[in-house]
Every structure is written in structure tokens, then in C-alpha cells.
Design a protein around this motif. Sequence first.
Motif, mmCIF file in Angstrom:
data_model
loop_
_atom_site.group_PDB
_atom_site.id
_atom_site.type_symbol
_atom_site.label_atom_id
_atom_site.label_comp_id
_atom_site.label_asym_id
_atom_site.label_seq_id
_atom_site.Cartn_x
_atom_site.Cartn_y
_atom_site.Cartn_z
ATOM 1 N N ARG A 241 -8.893 -3.396 6.967
ATOM 2 C CA ARG A 241 -8.896 -3.024 5.563
ATOM 3 C C ARG A 241 -10.323 -2.640 5.178
ATOM 4 N N HIS B 34 -5.797 0.456 7.768
ATOM 5 C CA HIS B 34 -5.602 1.082 9.077
ATOM 6 C C HIS B 34 -4.810 0.098 9.938
ATOM 7 N N ALA C 57 -10.879 8.968 6.362
ATOM 8 C CA ALA C 57 -9.955 7.986 6.944
ATOM 9 C C ALA C 57 -8.847 8.681 7.733
ATOM 10 N N LEU D 195 -1.706 4.756 8.178
ATOM 11 C CA LEU D 195 -2.820 4.699 7.239
ATOM 12 C C LEU D 195 -2.215 4.635 5.844
ATOM 13 N N TRP E 278 -8.752 0.410 -4.379
ATOM 14 C CA TRP E 278 -9.332 1.449 -3.537
ATOM 15 C C TRP E 278 -9.637 0.902 -2.150
ATOM 16 N N LEU F 294 -8.415 1.018 1.801
ATOM 17 C CA LEU F 294 -7.685 1.730 2.849
ATOM 18 C C LEU F 294 -7.214 0.726 3.883
ATOM 19 N N THR G 214 -13.248 1.444 -0.323
ATOM 20 C CA THR G 214 -13.980 2.703 -0.410
ATOM 21 C C THR G 214 -15.184 2.528 -1.319
ATOM 22 N N VAL H 201 -10.487 9.389 1.637
ATOM 23 C CA VAL H 201 -9.194 9.516 2.307
ATOM 24 C C VAL H 201 -9.270 10.553 3.424
ATOM 25 N N TRP I 133 0.840 -1.180 0.000
ATOM 26 C CA TRP I 133 0.000 0.000 0.000
ATOM 27 C C TRP I 133 0.887 1.246 0.000
ATOM 28 N N VAL J 70 -3.054 3.187 1.433
ATOM 29 C CA VAL J 70 -4.097 2.880 0.454
ATOM 30 C C VAL J 70 -3.518 2.037 -0.683
#
Length: 194
Positions: free
Chosen positions: A113, A158, A129, A147, A154, A156, A116, A126, A91, A149
Motif C-alpha cells: 500500500r 499493489h 503506478a 492495482l 489517496w 494505491l 500518494t 496513477v 479499493w 486505489v
Amino acid sequence: MHAMQYEITLPADYDMDVIRRRVATKGHLLDDFPGLGLKAYLIRERADGSPVNQYAPFYLWTAPEGMNAFLWGPGFQGIVQDFGRPDVQHWTGLSYEEGPAAAAAPRTMTRRRVRTDGSEKPADAVGRALEEHRSQAGAEGVVAAALAVDPRHWELLHVTFWAGDAPRPAGGEVYRVLHLSAPERHRLPRGRQW
């Protein structure tokens, strides 16, 4: 910053002490690896309530050169030799923050995960997030949070490192940290990365 993880799912009856011994004897080998912000040697175990036994190292790289040197060098080849070649997820970094417990060694890590919504502007997803990330990074017991991506899907990512037992995130995983190599953690850029 680049985030990277590979997951090696092991048999249900696998002796996870084999992984613990591997980390105890080899974990220090990346303690001074150039370009490595941090590597968390992670496991999940069925004995702890995980659906799988898994060895799943997680990396934050300060630059792609370090990541490439690892993937094409002897470090990753040891994984390939012992377990076969796993898929390497990666990512692009969006933000990194040190938490209130930054001086502590992390004991657990949570990963969540989130895909989006395709109808939403990427910048809006984003932005939301990032707000959540900043709030999470400031929580009691947090060592650090990242964080990132995957713009291909698409998705994200964390990630939060905890000084103690982590709260189970909704829709996420909890890992035990066996060892942390962090030779260039101080070089990971703080905050939003654009």
C-alpha cells in the motif's frame, strides 16, 4: 472491479491450524459465488517471520452487487459470528493483469500500500503506478496482479499472486494462499479500467 480485504489479527500463540481447518472445510463455499472474480484465503504467521498471526481474506469483485450480497449475506456473517466484525477495507480497481504463470494455483500473495504525494497530480501518481503494475504482472512466477486505489486516503494498492514463494516487497506484506475461489476470474476486466 472492486478490491476488498479484512484482517483478523490473532494472538501470538494462536493455533493457526484452526484457520487452516476452517478454510479446508468452508473455502469451497464461495467457489461459485456470483460476482466474485476471486477470493484468496490468506494467512500470515509469526512462525514465518510475520510480526503477527493473521487471517486476511482478499477479494476482487466483478461488480458491487456481488460484494454487497456477500457482506450482507450469510458468508460474512460467519466471520462476524466467529471473530467479531472486522473493518472492511475496499479499493476501486484500476487494472488487472494475468501473469506468465496464470494457469498455476497461487501459493503466495504480496500486498503493498502506497500513499500518494499530496503535491502530485492524482493522474500522474496513477500513471506511474500503472507502469509499475504492468512490469510486475509480467514477472516470472506471477499468476495475476491487481492495482486499485482508495481515493479517500489517496492510497494505491499493489497486489500480486505468485505461483511459488513471493519475493518480499519493500514496505509490503507476504501472505500464504490456503485456497483460491475464482468463479468469475475470467470476467475480471484486463488492463486499465477507465
